[in-house]
Every structure is written in structure tokens, then in C-alpha cells.
Design a protein around this motif. Structure first.
Motif, PDB file in Angstrom:
ATOM      1  N   LEU A   6      63.461 -46.017  20.251  1.00 14.12           N
ATOM      2  CA  LEU A   6      63.041 -46.632  18.990  1.00 14.12           C
ATOM      3  C   LEU A   6      61.521 -46.654  18.879  1.00 14.12           C
ATOM      4  O   LEU A   6      60.814 -46.857  19.858  1.00 14.12           O
ATOM      5  CB  LEU A   6      63.564 -48.072  18.898  1.00 14.12           C
ATOM      6  CG  LEU A   6      65.090 -48.279  18.847  1.00 14.12           C
ATOM      7  CD1 LEU A   6      65.401 -49.758  18.938  1.00 14.12           C
ATOM      8  CD2 LEU A   6      65.676 -47.676  17.580  1.00 14.12           C
ATOM      9  N   SER A   7      61.033 -46.471  17.654  1.00 14.61           N
ATOM     10  CA  SER A   7      59.612 -46.671  17.416  1.00 14.61           C
ATOM     11  C   SER A   7      59.338 -48.167  17.398  1.00 14.61           C
ATOM     12  O   SER A   7      60.269 -48.986  17.377  1.00 14.61           O
ATOM     13  CB  SER A   7      59.217 -46.061  16.067  1.00 14.61           C
ATOM     14  OG  SER A   7      59.803 -46.797  15.003  1.00 14.61           O
ATOM     15  N   SER A   8      58.074 -48.549  17.368  1.00 17.15           N
ATOM     16  CA  SER A   8      57.742 -49.978  17.361  1.00 17.15           C
ATOM     17  C   SER A   8      58.267 -50.658  16.098  1.00 17.15           C
ATOM     18  O   SER A   8      58.741 -51.800  16.143  1.00 17.15           O
ATOM     19  CB  SER A   8      56.228 -50.171  17.489  1.00 17.15           C
ATOM     20  OG  SER A   8      55.555 -49.500  16.446  1.00 17.15           O
ATOM     21  N   VAL A   9      58.201 -49.957  14.958  1.00 12.90           N
ATOM     22  CA  VAL A   9      58.706 -50.529  13.700  1.00 12.90           C
ATOM     23  C   VAL A   9      60.221 -50.681  13.770  1.00 12.90           C
ATOM     24  O   VAL A   9      60.782 -51.725  13.405  1.00 12.90           O
ATOM     25  CB  VAL A   9      58.312 -49.645  12.495  1.00 12.90           C
ATOM     26  CG1 VAL A   9      58.992 -50.146  11.216  1.00 12.90           C
ATOM     27  CG2 VAL A   9      56.802 -49.647  12.316  1.00 12.90           C
ATOM     28  N   GLN A  10      60.896 -49.634  14.229  1.00 19.27           N
ATOM     29  CA  GLN A  10      62.362 -49.694  14.356  1.00 19.27           C
ATOM     30  C   GLN A  10      62.791 -50.797  15.306  1.00 19.27           C
ATOM     31  O   GLN A  10      63.739 -51.534  15.024  1.00 19.27           O
ATOM     32  CB  GLN A  10      62.890 -48.348  14.841  1.00 19.27           C
ATOM     33  CG  GLN A  10      62.799 -47.224  13.823  1.00 19.27           C
ATOM     34  CD  GLN A  10      63.128 -45.875  14.420  1.00 19.27           C
ATOM     35  OE1 GLN A  10      62.974 -45.658  15.624  1.00 19.27           O
ATOM     36  NE2 GLN A  10      63.574 -44.952  13.592  1.00 19.27           N
ATOM     37  N   ARG A  11      62.087 -50.923  16.419  1.00 18.52           N
ATOM     38  CA  ARG A  11      62.452 -51.953  17.399  1.00 18.52           C
ATOM     39  C   ARG A  11      62.297 -53.350  16.792  1.00 18.52           C
ATOM     40  O   ARG A  11      63.121 -54.234  17.020  1.00 18.52           O
ATOM     41  CB  ARG A  11      61.616 -51.818  18.670  1.00 18.52           C
ATOM     42  CG  ARG A  11      62.132 -52.716  19.793  1.00 18.52           C
ATOM     43  CD  ARG A  11      61.410 -52.492  21.097  1.00 18.52           C
ATOM     44  NE  ARG A  11      62.001 -53.311  22.147  1.00 18.52           N
ATOM     45  CZ  ARG A  11      62.976 -52.922  22.951  1.00 18.52           C
ATOM     46  NH1 ARG A  11      63.480 -51.700  22.838  1.00 18.52           N
ATOM     47  NH2 ARG A  11      63.470 -53.723  23.879  1.00 18.52           N
ATOM     48  N   GLY A  12      61.228 -53.548  16.008  1.00 17.63           N
ATOM     49  CA  GLY A  12      61.039 -54.842  15.363  1.00 17.63           C
ATOM     50  C   GLY A  12      62.183 -55.169  14.426  1.00 17.63           C
ATOM     51  O   GLY A  12      62.669 -56.313  14.398  1.00 17.63           O
ATOM     52  N   GLU A  13      62.652 -54.178  13.665  1.00 19.61           N
ATOM     53  CA  GLU A  13      63.763 -54.394  12.740  1.00 19.61           C
ATOM     54  C   GLU A  13      65.056 -54.694  13.507  1.00 19.61           C
ATOM     55  O   GLU A  13      65.834 -55.563  13.106  1.00 19.61           O
ATOM     56  CB  GLU A  13      63.939 -53.165  11.850  1.00 19.61           C
ATOM     57  CG  GLU A  13      62.783 -52.953  10.873  1.00 19.61           C
ATOM     58  CD  GLU A  13      62.889 -51.635  10.130  1.00 19.61           C
ATOM     59  OE1 GLU A  13      63.705 -50.790  10.541  1.00 19.61           O
ATOM     60  OE2 GLU A  13      62.156 -51.454   9.145  1.00 19.61           O
ATOM     61  N   VAL A  14      65.253 -53.965  14.593  1.00 15.78           N
ATOM     62  CA  VAL A  14      66.459 -54.179  15.404  1.00 15.78           C
ATOM     63  C   VAL A  14      66.435 -55.569  16.030  1.00 15.78           C
ATOM     64  O   VAL A  14      67.441 -56.289  16.013  1.00 15.78           O
ATOM     65  CB  VAL A  14      66.575 -53.093  16.494  1.00 15.78           C
ATOM     66  CG1 VAL A  14      67.642 -53.464  17.520  1.00 15.78           C
ATOM     67  CG2 VAL A  14      66.905 -51.743  15.866  1.00 15.78           C
TER      68      VAL A  14
END
Length: 288
Positions: free
Chosen positions: A27-35
Motif C-alpha cells: 500500500l502507498s501511504s495514502v492507501q494505508r491511511g484510508e485502510v
């Protein structure tokens, strides 16, 4: 690591797959934050469900049910060794996974219980809906397919666009003489790698346009050239194809019944969860 952290790590892996079809480490940092935001909400809701008064009237998860769920997790991998390697990379223990699965199964049982009283679907209303929404019952072209995915993520040197493109071309060269399934298992960054790249039946409208365009040009078992989408680079192949068609009411009726049940259950479950959240908020305000 305590039980709650283990449960959150399980949810992290589960949600990452559901949202982005990626393992958490990709995951990218943005994706990880959303997850992580979704995991936090899910964890809170699970706690409310498991501590609700309705939970007391539901039969606890039996050992056989837990073992079946655990085995399904193991069976997603080609070997137990690969399964344990994945567990280690996610910082998940065997006991932590079992407890997370137990909670998930118990939540499912409680939600089924609170949404069990659903009236049957009226046939006349179903026929009216069918005739008013014919477009919903036209089946698009579908393919039984497999893929190899190399993601593009500039946060990792090996996944910059340039390196990802080089890697997919290297795999494509190997795919001419080696097993696509084994290459997917070894190299693909899609969760389907656990199943040798197999994605099952995929509808045209659910696929990225470059992928569906390529599928129309392929023959069964033929491997595509590398295809670029917003996820990265893909190699695809299909095993069978079903052409588009229009379903009759008789064919659609079982689906409409299932859809009615699913929608009614989801509505009752959302209502109940909202009630739990409202009650919890009110209790917090009273304590404050």
C-alpha cells in the motif's frame, strides 16, 4: 502484542485486499491511511456488536466452525510454509488469527440473528421490477481469467514505473516457455498470486478498459503483452469466455429473491448498528 492489536492486524490485511486487492506491505501511504481509518471503524463496530445484549442469545462459535475458517485461510496459500511466512510478515500469530476469526464469525452470527425476520418477495412486484429494469438483467461478456500484476509505487525502488515495466517484460519473456500459474505465484503482487494468479469469472464492466480491450483480442490460454493501468502493469490470460446475453424472468427470479433478502438484511443490520452507536454515544455523554 495484545489480542486487540492482533485483531487489528488481521483486519488490516482483510481490508487492504478488499479495497485495493493488495497486501498491506504494497500500500502507498495514502492507501494505508484510508485502510487504517476503515479498520478503526470496523474494530469499533465489532466491539459494539460483541458486547450488545443481542449477543447473549446467539450460540457461541463452535470449534468446528473456527477450524473451518482457519483452514480456509491456510488453503488460500500453496503450502503451510507460505501461509506461516505471510503470517510472520503481517506480524500475526496463529492464536491472534484464530481470535480474530472467532470475533468475525461471532459478529456474523449476531448480525444474522438480528436480521432474520424478513418477509418473502412478492412475485408480482418482482415481475414489475424486472420489466422496468431490463438493462440490469443483460449479462455482459465475462472471462474466466488469471493475471500477473506488478504494481507501480514510487515509495519502493523496485516498484518505480521504470523498474516495474522492466520486471513485467522480464516475466512476459519467461511466460513464453514457463508456467503462467507458477510465475504468478512467484512474482505477482496481486492477492490472486496465492491462487496462482487465478481471478475467476470477471465481468467486462468490472475490469479496467485496457484489460477488457486486450481480452477481446486474445485467444484462450494466450498471454497478453504487458498492459498498463492505474494499478501498474498486468499480464493476463483467459481460460473461457461467456458472451453477453439477456436473462429471462425465470432465470432472474432466484437472483431477485437473493437480492431482496440481502438488501433487507443489510438494511436491518445497518439500523441495528446505528442504534448501538447512538446508544454508545449517549452513554458517553451521560458519563461526561
Amino acid at each position: 502484542m495484545n489480542g486487540n492489536e492482533q485483531k487489528k492486524r488481521y483486519l488490516l490485511a482483510k481490508v487492504a485486499t478488499e479495497m485495493y486487492q493488495l497486501n498491506p506491505e504494497y500500500l502507498s501511504s495514502v492507501q494505508r491511511g484510508e485502510v487504517e481509518e476503515r479498520v478503526s471503524r470496523m474494530f469499533e463496530i465489532q466491539h459494539l456488536i460483541l458486547t450488545s445484549p443481542e449477543a447473549d442469545r446467539v450460540v457461541p462459535v463452535q470449534s468446528g466452525e473456527l477450524e473451518k475458517a482457519y483452514k480456509e485461510c491456510v488453503d488460500n496459500f500453496t503450502s503451510e510454509e507460505e501461509f506461516h511466512q505471510s503470517m510472520t510478515s503481517q506480524l500475526l500469530s496463529t492464536e491472534g488469527l484464530r481470535e480474530a476469526l472467532r470475533d468475525q464469525l461471532m459478529c456474523d452470527k449476531i448480525l444474522d440473528d438480528v436480521s432474520s425476520d424478513i418477509p418473502p418477495l412478492d412475485v408480482a412486484k418482482a415481475k414489475h421490477y424486472y420489466h422496468q429494469h431490463q438493462q440490469e438483467f443483460s449479462r455482459p461478456t465475462t472471462w474466466e481469467m488469471s493475471q500477473i500484476l506488478i504494481t507501480v509505487n514510487d515509495e519502493y525502488a523496485e516498484n518505480t514505473r521504470e523498474n516495474a515495466l522492466k520486471r513485467i517484460h522480464d516475466i512476459y519473456s519467461k511466460a513464453r516457455s514457463k508456467s503462467f500459474a507458477k510465475l504468478a505465484q512467484r512474482h505477482s503482487e496481486c492477492p490472486s498470486a496465492m491462487n496462482q494468479g487465478y481471478l475467476g469469472w470477471c465481468k467486462e464492466g468490472d475490469l479496467y478498459r485496457p484489460i477488457s480491450d486486450a481480452l477481446y483480442q486474445l485467444k484462450p490460454q494466450e498471454i497478453s503483452q504487458p498492459i498498463e493501468t492505474e494499478m501498474g502493469f498486468h499480464l493476463i490470460t483467459f481460460h473461457q469466455q461467456r458472451d453477453a446475453s439477456q436473462a429471462t424472468f425465470e432465470e432472474v427470479w432466484p437472483f431477485l429473491q437473493e437480492k431482496h433478502q440481502a438488501r433487507a438484511k443489510a438494511f436491518l443490520q445497518r439500523q441495528w448498528i446505528q442504534h448501538l452507536q447512538s446508544h454508545a454515544k449517549q452513554m458517553c455523554q451521560e458519563v461526561a
